[in-house]
Design a protein around this motif. Structure first.
Motif, PDB file in Angstrom:
ATOM      1  N   UNK A 141     -13.389   1.696  -0.552  1.00 45.67           N
ATOM      2  CA  UNK A 141     -13.225   2.449  -1.695  1.00 45.67           C
ATOM      3  C   UNK A 141     -14.422   3.468  -1.866  1.00 45.67           C
ATOM      4  N   UNK A 142     -14.101   4.577  -2.482  1.00 50.43           N
ATOM      5  CA  UNK A 142     -15.066   5.723  -2.757  1.00 50.43           C
ATOM      6  C   UNK A 142     -15.734   5.099  -3.923  1.00 50.43           C
ATOM      7  N   UNK A 143     -15.309   4.243  -4.750  1.00 45.60           N
ATOM      8  CA  UNK A 143     -16.092   4.130  -6.186  1.00 45.60           C
ATOM      9  C   UNK A 143     -15.440   2.635  -6.511  1.00 45.60           C
ATOM     10  N   UNK A 144     -15.998   2.138  -7.608  1.00 43.04           N
ATOM     11  CA  UNK A 144     -15.822   0.737  -7.947  1.00 43.04           C
ATOM     12  C   UNK A 144     -14.584   0.731  -8.636  1.00 43.04           C
ATOM     13  N   UNK A 145     -13.263   1.245  -8.232  1.00 41.09           N
ATOM     14  CA  UNK A 145     -12.024   1.094  -9.254  1.00 41.09           C
ATOM     15  C   UNK A 145     -11.275  -0.374  -8.594  1.00 41.09           C
ATOM     16  N   UNK A 185     -25.256   4.176  -7.054  1.00 44.37           N
ATOM     17  CA  UNK A 185     -25.337   4.860  -8.497  1.00 44.37           C
ATOM     18  C   UNK A 185     -25.457   6.479  -8.592  1.00 44.37           C
ATOM     19  N   UNK A 186     -26.281   6.999  -7.404  1.00 47.76           N
ATOM     20  CA  UNK A 186     -26.213   8.281  -7.372  1.00 47.76           C
ATOM     21  C   UNK A 186     -25.055   9.021  -6.883  1.00 47.76           C
ATOM     22  N   UNK A 187     -24.279   8.020  -6.063  1.00 50.82           N
ATOM     23  CA  UNK A 187     -23.028   8.752  -5.655  1.00 50.82           C
ATOM     24  C   UNK A 187     -21.882   8.891  -6.691  1.00 50.82           C
ATOM     25  N   UNK A 188     -21.957   7.876  -7.597  1.00 55.66           N
ATOM     26  CA  UNK A 188     -21.352   8.096  -8.909  1.00 55.66           C
ATOM     27  C   UNK A 188     -21.245   9.219  -9.796  1.00 55.66           C
ATOM     28  N   UNK A 189     -22.600   9.574  -9.631  1.00 54.90           N
ATOM     29  CA  UNK A 189     -22.930  10.653 -10.555  1.00 54.90           C
ATOM     30  C   UNK A 189     -22.190  12.154 -10.079  1.00 54.90           C
ATOM     31  N   UNK A 190     -21.598  11.889  -8.767  1.00 50.38           N
ATOM     32  CA  UNK A 190     -20.780  13.189  -8.158  1.00 50.38           C
ATOM     33  C   UNK A 190     -19.659  13.242  -8.352  1.00 50.38           C
ATOM     34  N   UNK A 191     -18.976  12.119  -8.859  1.00 53.23           N
ATOM     35  CA  UNK A 191     -17.627  11.700  -9.321  1.00 53.23           C
ATOM     36  C   UNK A 191     -17.204  13.171 -10.035  1.00 53.23           C
ATOM     37  N   UNK A 192     -16.000  13.720 -10.103  1.00 54.83           N
ATOM     38  CA  UNK A 192     -15.621  14.722 -11.092  1.00 54.83           C
ATOM     39  C   UNK A 192     -15.494  14.320 -12.520  1.00 54.83           C
ATOM     40  N   UNK A 208     -15.507   5.881 -13.192  1.00 54.73           N
ATOM     41  CA  UNK A 208     -15.985   5.309 -12.013  1.00 54.73           C
ATOM     42  C   UNK A 208     -15.372   3.799 -11.703  1.00 54.73           C
ATOM     43  N   UNK A 209     -14.602   3.291 -12.993  1.00 58.97           N
ATOM     44  CA  UNK A 209     -14.098   1.902 -12.569  1.00 58.97           C
ATOM     45  C   UNK A 209     -15.005   0.844 -13.087  1.00 58.97           C
ATOM     46  N   UNK A 210     -15.138  -0.308 -12.260  1.00 61.68           N
ATOM     47  CA  UNK A 210     -15.938  -1.381 -12.755  1.00 61.68           C
ATOM     48  C   UNK A 210     -17.521  -0.915 -12.877  1.00 61.68           C
ATOM     49  N   UNK A 211     -18.210  -1.726 -13.535  1.00 59.37           N
ATOM     50  CA  UNK A 211     -19.530  -1.461 -13.826  1.00 59.37           C
ATOM     51  C   UNK A 211     -20.366  -1.529 -12.455  1.00 59.37           C
ATOM     52  N   UNK A 212     -21.044  -0.539 -12.051  1.00 56.58           N
ATOM     53  CA  UNK A 212     -21.949  -0.792 -10.869  1.00 56.58           C
ATOM     54  C   UNK A 212     -23.274   0.037 -11.484  1.00 56.58           C
TER      55      UNK A 212
END
Length: 822
Positions: free
Chosen positions: A434-438, A722-729, A734-738
């Motif tokens: 997964x790309x993010x914590x969905x 955490x840095x990657x999640x900042x790049x989400x549209x 982001x889904x679950x807490x990370x």
């Protein structure tokens, strides 16, 4: 095109008997299939992650389907000749479960993979039965009525739950389904961030919307096709209930795809019937709009608190709207429809005449959609539906999330390209890719999910099978008479509607929906453009008996497997009950032994067995119990290497025996399988600090460095995530807490401090500071943070004063920490 009806007036060798000579076995097969279709929605429409609760009805469905297959063989063994394309589809369909068998080689979960093989066997049986029995007009009519009848029951069942009769609805079905709990059918009205959403038997609103979309068009088709007043009134009476139910699902996907499917289906109709379809949609749609607001409001109120007057008002409004629609439709069918057919006959004979209305409908649908989305016209709809309409855009969370699912599925496919990762691959592996914590055990795209399960080979086989049937059906449809066109068009409506919606959702994960689709494919194959296959044609009856022999042997294997799995499932549920009510090791173990003697790697029972061995080992310190527990877990993990619960159990058991290095090795090695599970990394970093600190105390520099490096690597992974999640549209959640939790900051900060990196430690520890200085963990974070600053030649007076306010001796403790030489 060959006649779709076998032997209605004469009996020939290899044909189905005339209707007045049908055998008891044939009626038993048809009756069994009808009962199966009635039973299935309340049993195997259910889907959830608790597979132990889901598997029992699944295995019953497999057993029933194999019994139906034996009846099919007994009835029609003379009909199967393997001479035509349609006959060879009965061979081709066997490849679908076989591709899942092939994917067992690389299956990520043996348990889920075996379940999917059995599900594919159900579909294979349904398809084979449909191809043969639906060639008979009378049987085809019975199956039509069965499909529509049970569908109308499902709609009524859903509205009963919406309009305050949930307990009555549960009592009607509770005697044969396990989905009733505390007197109501679980999640017949689900509640999410959008509020209550109608789901009926499906427990998932979007899948119910797909079902309703197919049913709406099937009902309109049946209304126009029906020659009797009772049929016309019945089908038209249900239109308002279907449309209201569809809107109450709050499914944006359903609302978007509804006009698309409608326009495509219009292309198959003559202009007169296209006009009738549009008229009935307008009448039913208008009646729905008239009562939608009060019925929606009534349902929302009844969800909070039951009121007889509110419920009665909702039912009366629905009844009146439905009666008015039915009467108008009957009048139109009786008086207007014949004149309309004659009036547009000249126009209908012109080339491409059937294109004009669908094209015009597309334009009108676009205009209406624009008005609803961009103007105040949507104010006629309930607030909940207005909000859903306003959120239809490509930057909306669910759309962006689906694109993410598809990209992640392609990453998964890259590692399992040829034969896939087995049934249940997405549910098992999505956390790894997964790309993010969905959190989604479904890829929200049936075709993408199928692809990752069986790989390129299996996907090509399935798509070729499906496309060939659709192509040959359409070709046959074009060449057929009007009567033959209508005889099996219902199956195309159902199949096309569900599969179209399944491009954007996981409807086919509901076995009942899959049954409808394969029943539809079989019905389409019945009247497809059928040609002889000379190159593959065998002479004599040998090919028939060889095919039926293979099918018979496979059916016996599947039946035996389903019986054994049923025994296993009942034993597993019994063991769970015993474990809840007994503290006796022998009683629990005896119950589990019944299950695991049948399925040695049944996940729930195997994990429970390991748990009780661990509990007894902790109490007795007898190594025998420890070794038995480890043996059970190793067996389970070999079959389920990505099962997080079993891995955690293995780690826990190693730690109970003081084998911390083994436990930590698993925690560290398997972290890559759960990249966005912050609790996994929190534990990993905390243990890395604890074990590294112990090694430091024992002056074992090599181990200290190993543990500290593992902890800092894991911490770096969290920071990069955490840095990657900042790049989400912007519109995607982001889904679950990370995040860097206080525990992570404290453990990572201590490691950096002990590695003589005070500035880095201070920066890390600061991220874990919270406002509540009365919390003991926060106090510890503050002490180490201040000590790190002091060692780096800096200070933070504000934090120091806050800490001293709740802990007067904090200054001395910070000084002591800052002066410790690690």
């Amino acid at each position: 095109m060959s006649n779709p009806v076998y032997g209605n007036t004469t009996k020939t060798k290899g044909s189905i008997k005339p209707k007045n000579q049908r055998s008891m076995l044939e009626w038993l097969l048809v009756g069994g299939l009808v009962l199966f279709l009635i039973w299935a929605p309340f049993q195997i429409a259910l889907f959830n992650g608790q597979m132990l609760n889901f598997e029992k009805p699944l295995y019953w469905a497999v057993l029933i389907s194999t019994l139906l297959m034996f009846l099919w063989i007994a009835n029609y063994y003379k009909v199967i000749k393997l001479e035509t394309q349609r006959d060879w589809l009965l061979v081709a369909v066997l490849l679908l479960p076989l591709t899942y068998v092939l994917s067992l080689i690389s299956a990520a979960s043996e348990y889920l993979a075996m379940n999917m093989i059995l599900i594919q066997c159900i579909y294979t049986v349904i398809f084979a039965i449909a191809v043969v029995i639906l060639q008979n007009k009378q049987i085809n009519h019975i199956i039509h009525l069965a499909i529509l009848g049970i569908s109308y029951v499902i709609v009524g069942f859903g509205l009963m739950n919406w309009l305050g009769a949930s307990h009555l609805a549960a009592n009607l079905v509770g005697w044969f389904t396990g989905a009733v709990q505390n007197g109501i059918y679980v999640d017949a009205v689900m509640v999410d961030s959008n509020g209550p959403r109608l789901t009926s038997v499906f427990q998932y609103a979007n899948t119910y919307a797909a079902f309703l979309m197919a049913l709406l068009f099937a009902s309109i088709f049946s209304l126009v096709k029906s020659k009797k007043w009772i049929g016309q009134l019945t089908h038209s009476f249900m239109l308002v209930s279907i449309i209201i139910s569809l809107l109450l699902t709050l499914s944006r996907t359903g609302l978007v795809l509804l006009p698309v499917v409608f326009v495509v289906l219009l292309l198959f109709l003559k202009p007169a019937k296209q006009i009738l379809w549009i008229i009935y949609c307008l009448i039913a749609g208008g009646a729905t709009i008239a009562v939608l607001n009060p019925i929606t409001t009534a349902g929302l109120k009844l969800h909070e608190e039951y009121s007889t007057s509110v419920a009665l008002d909702g039912w009366m409004r629905l009844l009146v709207a439905s009666i008015i629609t039915a009467v108008l439709a009957w009048v139109i069918q009786k008086y207007l429809a014949p004149r309309l057919t004659n009036g547009v006959q000249y126009w209908a004979n012109r080339k491409y005449s059937n294109l004009w209305i669908p094209v015009g409908s597309s334009v009108i649908a676009g205009v209406v959609g624009g008005l609803l989305l961009g103007t105040g016209m949507k104010s006629i709809l309930p607030q909940s539906i207005q909000i859903r309409l306003e959120n239809i855009n490509f930057n909306q969370h669910s759309v962006l999330e689906r694109f993410t699912f598809y990209k992640d599925a392609m990453k998964l496919l890259g590692d399992y390209p040829i034969i896939g990762a087995g049934g249940g691959a997405w549910a098992t592996l999505y956390e790894t890719y997964q790309n993010n914590p969905y959190t989604s055990r479904q890829a929200h795209n049936f075709f993408m999910q199928y692809l990752v399960e069986v790989g390129i080979i299996g996907f090509i086989i399935f798509m070729s099978f499906m496309i060939f049937i659709i192509y040959k059906y359409v070709k046959g449809y074009i060449r057929s008479s009007e009567e033959n066109r209508e005889s099996h068009f219902l199956y195309f409506i159902i199949t096309f509607s569900i599969l179209t919606h399944s491009i954007l959702d996981f409807n086919m994960s509901y076995v009942f929906m899959g049954i409808l689709v394969f029943l539809g494919l079989g019905g389409m194959a019945t009247v497809m453009d059928n040609k002889p296959v000379k190159k593959l044609r065998f002479t004599g009856g040998g090919s028939r008996y060889m095919y039926l022999g293979v099918v018979g042997v496979l059916s016996i294997i599947v039946m035996f497997t389903s019986v054994r799995y049923l025994q296993s499932s009942y034993a597993a549920l019994e063991a769970q009950q015993v474990a809840q009510n007994s503290q006796s090791f022998e009683e629990i173990k005896s119950a589990l032994d019944k299950d695991l003697s049948i399925r040695k790697t049944h996940p729930d029972s195997l994990q429970l067995m390991a748990e009780i061995y661990q509990q007894v080992y902790i109490q007795t310190q007898d190594e025998q119990f420890y070794n038995e527990g480890i043996a059970w877990l190793e067996r389970g993990i070999a079959a389920e290497p990505y099962n997080k619960n079993m891995l955690k159990q293995q780690i826990s058991l190693y730690q109970a025996n003081g084998e911390n290095e083994k436990a930590f090795a698993i925690q560290n090695e398997k972290a890559k399988n759960f990249n966005w599970d912050i609790t996994w990394y929190e534990t990993l970093i905390s243990q890395a600090h604890d074990f590294g600190y112990q090694a430091l105390g024992n002056q074992d520099n090599e181990k200290k460095e190993k543990y500290f490096k593992a902890g800092l690597d894991a911490y770096e992974h969290v920071k990069q995530g955490i840095e990657h999640l900042k790049t989400l549209p912007e519109g995607q959640l982001q889904g679950r807490a990370f995040e860097i939790t206080p525990s992570i900051a404290l453990s990572a900060g201590k490691i950096e401090f002990m590695q003589n990196q005070p500035a880095e430690a201070a920066s890390t520890l600061k991220q874990g500071l919270k406002e509540d200085m009365s919390d003991p963990t926060n106090q510890e974070v503050a002490r180490w943070y201040l000590a790190s600053l002091q060692k780096a030649g800096q200070t933070d007076e504000e934090i120091m004063n806050q800490l001293i306010a709740v802990q007067p001796e904090a200054k001395q403790q910070v000084d002591q920490l800052a002066n410790v030489n690690f």
